[in-house]
Design a protein around this motif. Structure first.
Motif, PDB file in Angstrom:
ATOM      1  N   GLU A  47       0.821  -1.215   0.000  1.00  0.00           N
ATOM      2  CA  GLU A  47       0.000   0.000   0.000  1.00  0.00           C
ATOM      3  C   GLU A  47       0.853   1.261   0.000  1.00  0.00           C
ATOM      4  N   THR A  48       2.081   1.159   0.493  1.00  0.00           N
ATOM      5  CA  THR A  48       2.956   2.325   0.583  1.00  0.00           C
ATOM      6  C   THR A  48       3.906   2.450  -0.594  1.00  0.00           C
ATOM      7  N   ARG A  49       3.908   1.476  -1.509  1.00  0.00           N
ATOM      8  CA  ARG A  49       4.879   1.510  -2.605  1.00  0.00           C
ATOM      9  C   ARG A  49       4.214   1.675  -3.975  1.00  0.00           C
ATOM     10  N   HIS A  50       2.947   2.115  -3.988  1.00  0.00           N
ATOM     11  CA  HIS A  50       2.274   2.355  -5.257  1.00  0.00           C
ATOM     12  C   HIS A  50       3.004   3.446  -6.045  1.00  0.00           C
ATOM     13  N   VAL A  51       3.076   3.272  -7.344  1.00  0.00           N
ATOM     14  CA  VAL A  51       3.579   4.318  -8.226  1.00  0.00           C
ATOM     15  C   VAL A  51       2.372   5.067  -8.771  1.00  0.00           C
ATOM     16  N   SER A  52       2.311   6.368  -8.481  1.00  0.00           N
ATOM     17  CA  SER A  52       1.093   7.120  -8.769  1.00  0.00           C
ATOM     18  C   SER A  52       0.711   7.116 -10.246  1.00  0.00           C
ATOM     19  N   LEU A  53       1.702   6.932 -11.142  1.00  0.00           N
ATOM     20  CA  LEU A  53       1.388   6.953 -12.559  1.00  0.00           C
ATOM     21  C   LEU A  53       0.608   5.723 -12.999  1.00  0.00           C
ATOM     22  N   PHE A  54       0.709   4.643 -12.220  1.00  0.00           N
ATOM     23  CA  PHE A  54       0.089   3.390 -12.630  1.00  0.00           C
ATOM     24  C   PHE A  54      -1.080   2.979 -11.743  1.00  0.00           C
ATOM     25  N   SER A  55      -1.055   3.340 -10.491  1.00  0.00           N
ATOM     26  CA  SER A  55      -2.078   2.910  -9.545  1.00  0.00           C
ATOM     27  C   SER A  55      -3.176   3.956  -9.429  1.00  0.00           C
ATOM     28  N   LEU A  56      -4.428   3.522  -9.617  1.00  0.00           N
ATOM     29  CA  LEU A  56      -5.550   4.451  -9.505  1.00  0.00           C
ATOM     30  C   LEU A  56      -5.653   4.994  -8.087  1.00  0.00           C
ATOM     31  N   LYS A  57      -5.498   4.132  -7.107  1.00  0.00           N
ATOM     32  CA  LYS A  57      -5.624   4.592  -5.716  1.00  0.00           C
ATOM     33  C   LYS A  57      -4.542   5.618  -5.373  1.00  0.00           C
ATOM     34  N   ALA A  58      -3.302   5.321  -5.756  1.00  0.00           N
ATOM     35  CA  ALA A  58      -2.213   6.259  -5.458  1.00  0.00           C
ATOM     36  C   ALA A  58      -2.387   7.569  -6.223  1.00  0.00           C
ATOM     37  N   SER A  59      -2.860   7.493  -7.467  1.00  0.00           N
ATOM     38  CA  SER A  59      -3.121   8.709  -8.242  1.00  0.00           C
ATOM     39  C   SER A  59      -4.221   9.536  -7.594  1.00  0.00           C
ATOM     40  N   ALA A  60      -5.260   8.856  -7.091  1.00  0.00           N
ATOM     41  CA  ALA A  60      -6.358   9.545  -6.423  1.00  0.00           C
ATOM     42  C   ALA A  60      -5.881  10.193  -5.124  1.00  0.00           C
ATOM     43  N   GLU A  61      -5.035   9.495  -4.377  1.00  0.00           N
ATOM     44  CA  GLU A  61      -4.484  10.050  -3.145  1.00  0.00           C
ATOM     45  C   GLU A  61      -3.671  11.309  -3.454  1.00  0.00           C
ATOM     46  N   HIS A  62      -2.858  11.213  -4.486  1.00  0.00           N
ATOM     47  CA  HIS A  62      -2.005  12.338  -4.869  1.00  0.00           C
ATOM     48  C   HIS A  62      -2.847  13.537  -5.293  1.00  0.00           C
ATOM     49  N   LEU A  63      -3.865  13.297  -6.101  1.00  0.00           N
ATOM     50  CA  LEU A  63      -4.726  14.381  -6.546  1.00  0.00           C
ATOM     51  C   LEU A  63      -5.506  14.982  -5.389  1.00  0.00           C
ATOM     52  N   LEU A  64      -6.040  14.130  -4.518  1.00  0.00           N
ATOM     53  CA  LEU A  64      -6.809  14.625  -3.372  1.00  0.00           C
ATOM     54  C   LEU A  64      -5.925  15.460  -2.452  1.00  0.00           C
ATOM     55  N   LEU A  65      -4.703  15.031  -2.269  1.00  0.00           N
ATOM     56  CA  LEU A  65      -3.751  15.801  -1.456  1.00  0.00           C
ATOM     57  C   LEU A  65      -3.514  17.178  -2.067  1.00  0.00           C
ATOM     58  N   ASN A  66      -3.348  17.221  -3.394  1.00  0.00           N
ATOM     59  CA  ASN A  66      -3.114  18.496  -4.068  1.00  0.00           C
ATOM     60  C   ASN A  66      -4.354  19.379  -4.047  1.00  0.00           C
ATOM     61  N   LEU A  67      -5.523  18.774  -4.220  1.00  0.00           N
ATOM     62  CA  LEU A  67      -6.765  19.539  -4.160  1.00  0.00           C
ATOM     63  C   LEU A  67      -6.962  20.153  -2.776  1.00  0.00           C
ATOM     64  N   THR A  68      -6.691  19.372  -1.745  1.00  0.00           N
ATOM     65  CA  THR A  68      -6.867  19.852  -0.372  1.00  0.00           C
ATOM     66  C   THR A  68      -5.868  20.953  -0.044  1.00  0.00           C
ATOM     67  N   ALA A  69      -4.633  20.803  -0.563  1.00  0.00           N
ATOM     68  CA  ALA A  69      -3.614  21.822  -0.306  1.00  0.00           C
ATOM     69  C   ALA A  69      -3.923  23.112  -1.046  1.00  0.00           C
ATOM     70  N   THR A  70      -4.497  22.995  -2.253  1.00  0.00           N
ATOM     71  CA  THR A  70      -4.779  24.176  -3.071  1.00  0.00           C
ATOM     72  C   THR A  70      -6.088  24.845  -2.685  1.00  0.00           C
ATOM     73  N   PHE A  71      -7.073  24.031  -2.321  1.00  0.00           N
ATOM     74  CA  PHE A  71      -8.399  24.569  -1.979  1.00  0.00           C
ATOM     75  C   PHE A  71      -8.844  24.066  -0.594  1.00  0.00           C
ATOM     76  N   PRO A  72      -8.060  24.370   0.460  1.00  0.00           N
ATOM     77  CA  PRO A  72      -8.423  23.864   1.796  1.00  0.00           C
ATOM     78  C   PRO A  72      -9.747  24.403   2.299  1.00  0.00           C
ATOM     79  N   GLU A  73     -10.064  25.632   1.898  1.00  0.00           N
ATOM     80  CA  GLU A  73     -11.307  26.251   2.364  1.00  0.00           C
ATOM     81  C   GLU A  73     -12.539  25.559   1.780  1.00  0.00           C
ATOM     82  N   ILE A  74     -12.351  24.778   0.704  1.00  0.00           N
ATOM     83  CA  ILE A  74     -13.459  24.045   0.097  1.00  0.00           C
ATOM     84  C   ILE A  74     -13.514  22.615   0.605  1.00  0.00           C
TER      85      ILE A  74
END
Length: 349
Positions: free
Chosen positions: A222-249
């Motif tokens: 679970e900790t060694r996913h490569v975000s380019l290939f794993s949907l879950k890791a890509s989703a985690e990465h995107l959600l992290l970026n969304l939360t960092a960019t739009f925390p108020e939302i």
């Protein structure tokens, strides 16, 4: 050479649409792979007429072929599926993956020049990742999320990052920042966050089985996913970026989901998996949620959940311990630390 390959790419695609012979689509796919490499590494400036025309053609083809791919019947539909339909669907998925990879590579190498194509690419990536994910291959959806993350992380479209780093903020950067922010509306960001949490981050049946059979190996994987290939890791990465960019939302929305978890039925597996996914977000986005979560109050609820027994309690117990493990050193009051040890020892965790 570039012009010849580009002409062959477009003509092969036209032949496919006029004859429905998948061989032409495969030929177009091969030439598209060559174009991607040449476009990324063969130009020092993608604003040249040849490179710009190719990129515009790639965007137009991407929008067109995504529509054709979505219109194909899903696998396992009514009646026996013909081999040709299955091959076309598979080839289309590969084709769209290469198109998305082209945008990823060009955006990473030429972020400033890529700004001209920012809005149509954002629309395409969003449509692929969030409008049609159920009918598309997982690998394609993962790359679309990866593309969205790359655009969000780029300094070329973020005035706030450049200001913090003392960089020069040009009129073009301000314009691209406005385009990006206009695209990520509150409703869209909320919907994207909800899809990531309720669909992409939920444990699959295979993951549940692997976790039951070998918890340590599952935790490692679970900790060694490569975000380019794993949907879950890509989703985690995107959600992290969304939360960092739009925390108020997103942060208040995640807190709202946490509060609603208290009324959910812990005896239903699908509901438990949703709660597990919501709790996991507080681990992924703990830094940005620091000011939004009252961990001391929530801690009491988590402790009570650890004490519960049920058919699926082990799933939530594991996630709750992960949440506490992350927040215990961040914000949890010192006087509550012994309770964590006591509960773990009482439950033989």
């Amino acid at each position: 050479m570039f012009s010849i390959i580009g002409s062959f790419w477009e003509s092969s695609l036209r032949q496919f649409h006029s004859t429905s012979d998948v061989t032409y689509l495969e030929c177009s796919l091969i030439s598209l792979k060559l174009l991607r490499v040449m476009l990324t590494y063969g130009f020092e400036d993608i604003t040249t007429p040849l490179a710009a025309a190719c990129l515009k053609a790639v965007i137009q083809v991407s929008e067109q072929e995504l529509g054709h791919r979505v219109a194909l019947p899903p696998p396992g539909g009514d009646g026996a599926e013909t081999t040709s339909v299955s091959v076309v669907r598979s080839t289309y998925d590969k084709y769209l993956v290469v198109l998305i990879k082209t945008f990823i590579n060009v955006q990473e190498k030429f972020p400033d020049e890529f700004g001209e194509y920012l809005l149509p690419v954002l629309r395409l990536a969003h449509a692929t990742g969030f409008t049609h994910p159920a009918v598309l291959e997982t690998r394609l959806v993962a790359r679309s999320l990866h593309l969205l993350s790359g655009i969000m992380l780029s300094d070329a479209y973020d005035v706030f990052k450049l200001n913090n780093r003392g960089g020069n903020v040009s009129d073009k950067t301000i314009h691209l920042n406005e385009i990006r922010n206009a695209f990520f509306t509150e409703d869209r960001v909320t919907a994207m966050g909800n899809t990531c949490i309720s669909a992409f981050l939920k444990l699959s049946p295979i993951e549940l089985q692997n976790w039951t059979q070998s918890p340590e190996e599952f935790a490692y994987e679970e900790t060694r996913h490569v975000s380019l290939f794993s949907l879950k890791a890509s989703a985690e990465h995107l959600l992290l970026n969304l939360t960092a960019t739009f925390p108020e939302i997103l942060c208040p929305y995640i807190v709202k989901l946490i509060r609603e978890c208290g009324a959910h039925n812990r005896g239903d597996l699908d509901t438990v998996l949703l709660i597990d996914s919501i709790y996991s977000v507080t681990v992924i986005c703990s830094y940005d949620m620091f000011d939004y979560i009252d961990i001391d109050t929530w801690f009491g609820c988590l402790i009570e959940e650890l004490k519960q027994d049920g058919p699926y309690c082990l799933i939530l117990r594991r996630r709750i311990l992960e949440v506490i493990g992350r927040w215990v050193t961040i914000k949890l009051s010192q006087d509550k630390h012994p309770q964590v040890c006591n509960v773990c020892m009482d439950r033989h965790i």
